[in-house]
Enzyme design. Structure first.
Site, PDB file in Angstrom:
ATOM      1  N   HIS A  43     -27.488 -14.996 -16.371  1.00  0.00           N
ATOM      2  CA  HIS A  43     -27.527 -16.456 -16.457  1.00  0.00           C
ATOM      3  C   HIS A  43     -28.855 -16.916 -17.057  1.00  0.00           C
ATOM      4  O   HIS A  43     -28.945 -18.005 -17.631  1.00  0.00           O
ATOM      5  CB  HIS A  43     -27.378 -17.104 -15.075  1.00  0.00           C
ATOM      6  CG  HIS A  43     -26.021 -16.929 -14.466  1.00  0.00           C
ATOM      7  ND1 HIS A  43     -25.675 -15.820 -13.744  1.00  0.00           N
ATOM      8  CD2 HIS A  43     -24.941 -17.745 -14.466  1.00  0.00           C
ATOM      9  CE1 HIS A  43     -24.431 -15.946 -13.330  1.00  0.00           C
ATOM     10  NE2 HIS A  43     -23.959 -17.094 -13.744  1.00  0.00           N
TER      11      HIS A  43
ATOM     12  N   ASP B  43     -17.571 -13.636 -20.241  1.00  0.00           N
ATOM     13  CA  ASP B  43     -18.252 -14.454 -19.257  1.00  0.00           C
ATOM     14  C   ASP B  43     -18.679 -15.747 -19.958  1.00  0.00           C
ATOM     15  O   ASP B  43     -18.524 -15.884 -21.182  1.00  0.00           O
ATOM     16  CB  ASP B  43     -19.460 -13.700 -18.689  1.00  0.00           C
ATOM     17  CG  ASP B  43     -19.831 -14.134 -17.272  1.00  0.00           C
ATOM     18  OD1 ASP B  43     -19.423 -15.243 -16.869  1.00  0.00           O
ATOM     19  OD2 ASP B  43     -20.526 -13.380 -16.583  1.00  0.00           O
TER      20      ASP B  43
END
Length: 496
Positions: free
Chosen positions: A178, A250
């Site tokens: 992230h 993702d």
């Protein structure tokens, strides 16, 4: 078949309802896949209505997805909370894992969600892993494999598609994708013995979907992360292993991608690499940039048309095998008891962990507030734990903030039982040198490695997990689960 860029994209929504502008966006671009987050969830009826509206707009090929892993990775606080994967790994009862997974999938199916981005198939071999941790079943490839496959089977029984993640493995990283672009420099032979084991078994079992990892694996592709790598997605997963299910990226809004590639560029690269669906989450401009680039690539010959047709067929097959239609959950009444029992069974003790005697003088040391971290929900504030323990002890509460420096020598001189509770991902700097009588690890199981004290691990800080901890403190629970990751002998000795 005329393929549109929107057929190959998943987006997120701005709010609790499908507003006219978002509906027009989905319709205009023929987008058939959305991912829901906490911002889209208020209560069960609202969520059911939102899913119904999405299906009406997107049609029978609608894919409505969510992260519903259990533990801290939940978006639905109005339902009983299933245990984290590591709690189930500690119990090591595959029948229980399947039963819990079927129940959590029934929750989703009851409102019309047909795709769950779970279970985690990462083998968490890195204790400092900042993003996986207790989301994984453990550190042993065989344990992860049997429980992840049981979870997939349970979800399928409830009519919800699984999505195993994060291929080819996020368990040996020091960085969170992230926030950064991690790199794994393990040899191919090491990957074969560890990371690949669960995913190869998943392919053999015919799991419906695989999510990619935004990680560079130098042994497979020294330049691009797996999400953008044709050697990884096509060469390994499709050609070598023969996988014909859906490959979804993702989120392309994560910094591992967003800070190194343009949104449109990355989307084109991932589809050319072998992905079927690009998770184009975030602001509308990013979604439009992705649509524009993918549409251009469909026209200029960047993509093999046969590959794109196969991708659309895979997505349609997934949606029709697991339709996004709400189905009442006739077994709902037993879920709370099932999950509570599973949390209890997952408790693990390390060292000579002994509860303070009833009515004794106890100082509870816990963080004032545990903030939400990326995909996980907020942790447990000190006041919530204090409320649960107050009836049991002569309780004094010391709640600290991140920068607090604690004087453990002075605390010990008070002559009270020192009960340290940690619920965050990382041990706070102010806890260096902590010497409690008992350490309650309520979320980050690996924080027990940093505290030389007996410990009770719950692998989660949900209310159900907290209740299991309180029952253990009252002497009502006998612990039989074991740590699903290795601890060296010196750590065991310090905890005894």
């Amino acid at each position: 078949m005329t393929i549109q860029a929107g057929h190959l994209m998943m987006v997120d929504l701005p709010g609790l309802t499908l507003d006219d502008d978002t509906a027009a966006h989905l319709t205009t671009h023929q987008i058939r896949a959305v991912c829901l987050f906490g911002k889209n969830v208020q209560d069960e009826e609202q969520l059911r209505r939102l899913c119904r509206d999405l299906r009406e707009v997107m049609g029978e090929d609608a894919l409505i997805a969510i992260d519903h892993e259990g533990g801290a990775i939940l978006r639905t606080p109005f339902w009983p909370a299933p245990p984290s994967a590591m709690s189930l790994g500690a119990t090591d009862d595959v029948a229980l894992t399947r039963e819990v997974s079927e129940a959590l999938a029934r929750q989703l199916r009851s409102v019309g969600i047909n795709w769950n981005f779970a279970p985690i198939m990462d083998v968490n071999t890195q204790s400092a892993n900042p993003v996986i941790g207790v989301r994984a079943f453990g550190a042993d490839p065989a344990l992860v494999t049997r429980h992840a496959l049981a979870a997939c089977a349970g979800q399928a029984e409830a009519g919800v598609a699984s999505c195993v993640k994060h291929f080819p493995g996020h368990g040996d990283t020091h960085q969170d994708s992230h926030l950064a672009l991690p790199r794994v420099d393990r040899a191919r032979s090491e990957l074969e013995a560890t990371e690949f084991v669960p995913f190869r078994a998943a392919v053999g079992a015919g799991v419906p979907a695989v999510m990619t990892a935004h990680i560079i694996y130098s042994a497979l592709d020294n330049e691009h992360p797996a999400t953008l790598s044709r050697p990884v997605l096509t060469g390994l997963l499709r050609d070598e292993w023969g996988y014909d299910g859906v490959i979804v990226t993702d989120s392309m809004g994560m910094k591992a991608i967003d800070d190194h590639y343009g949104r449109g560029e990355a989307a084109v690269m991932s589809l050319a690499a072998g992905a079927d669906l690009v998770m184009a989450l975030g602001r509308r401009e990013a979604q439009l940039a992705t649509l524009t680039s993918v549409a251009a690539a469909l026209q200029d010959g960047t993509f093999d048309p046969d590959d794109m047709e196969r991708s659309v067929r895979r997505l349609s097959r997934l949606a029709r095998q697991y339709p996004a239609q709400a189905q009442p959950d006739a077994q709902r009444s037993g879920d709370a008891a099932l999950f509570a029992a599973a949390w209890r069974r997952g408790l693990v003790t390390v060292g000579d962990a002994t509860p303070p005697a009833p009515g004794s003088r106890v100082t509870l040391i816990a963080r004032q507030e545990e903030a939400r971290t990326n995909v996980s929900e907020a942790g447990l504030p000190a006041r919530a734990l204090a409320r649960a323990l107050a009836p049991m002890y002569d309780l004094k509460v010391l709640d600290y903030q991140e920068a607090t420096e604690l004087d453990w020598k002075a605390l010990r001189e008070e002559g009270r039982f020192l009960l340290l509770a940690t619920a965050g991902r990382h041990l706070q700097p102010g806890l260096t040198g902590a010497t409690p009588d008992l350490h309650l690890c309520l979320y980050n199981a690996y924080s027990m490695l940093d505290v030389p004290a007996p410990a009770l691990l719950s692998f989660g800080a949900q209310p159900e997990a907290l209740e299991a901890v309180v029952e253990w403190l009252r002497g009502e629970v006998q612990v039989s689960a074991t740590l699903p990751f290795p601890v060296d002998e010196s750590r065991q000795a310090r905890a005894t």
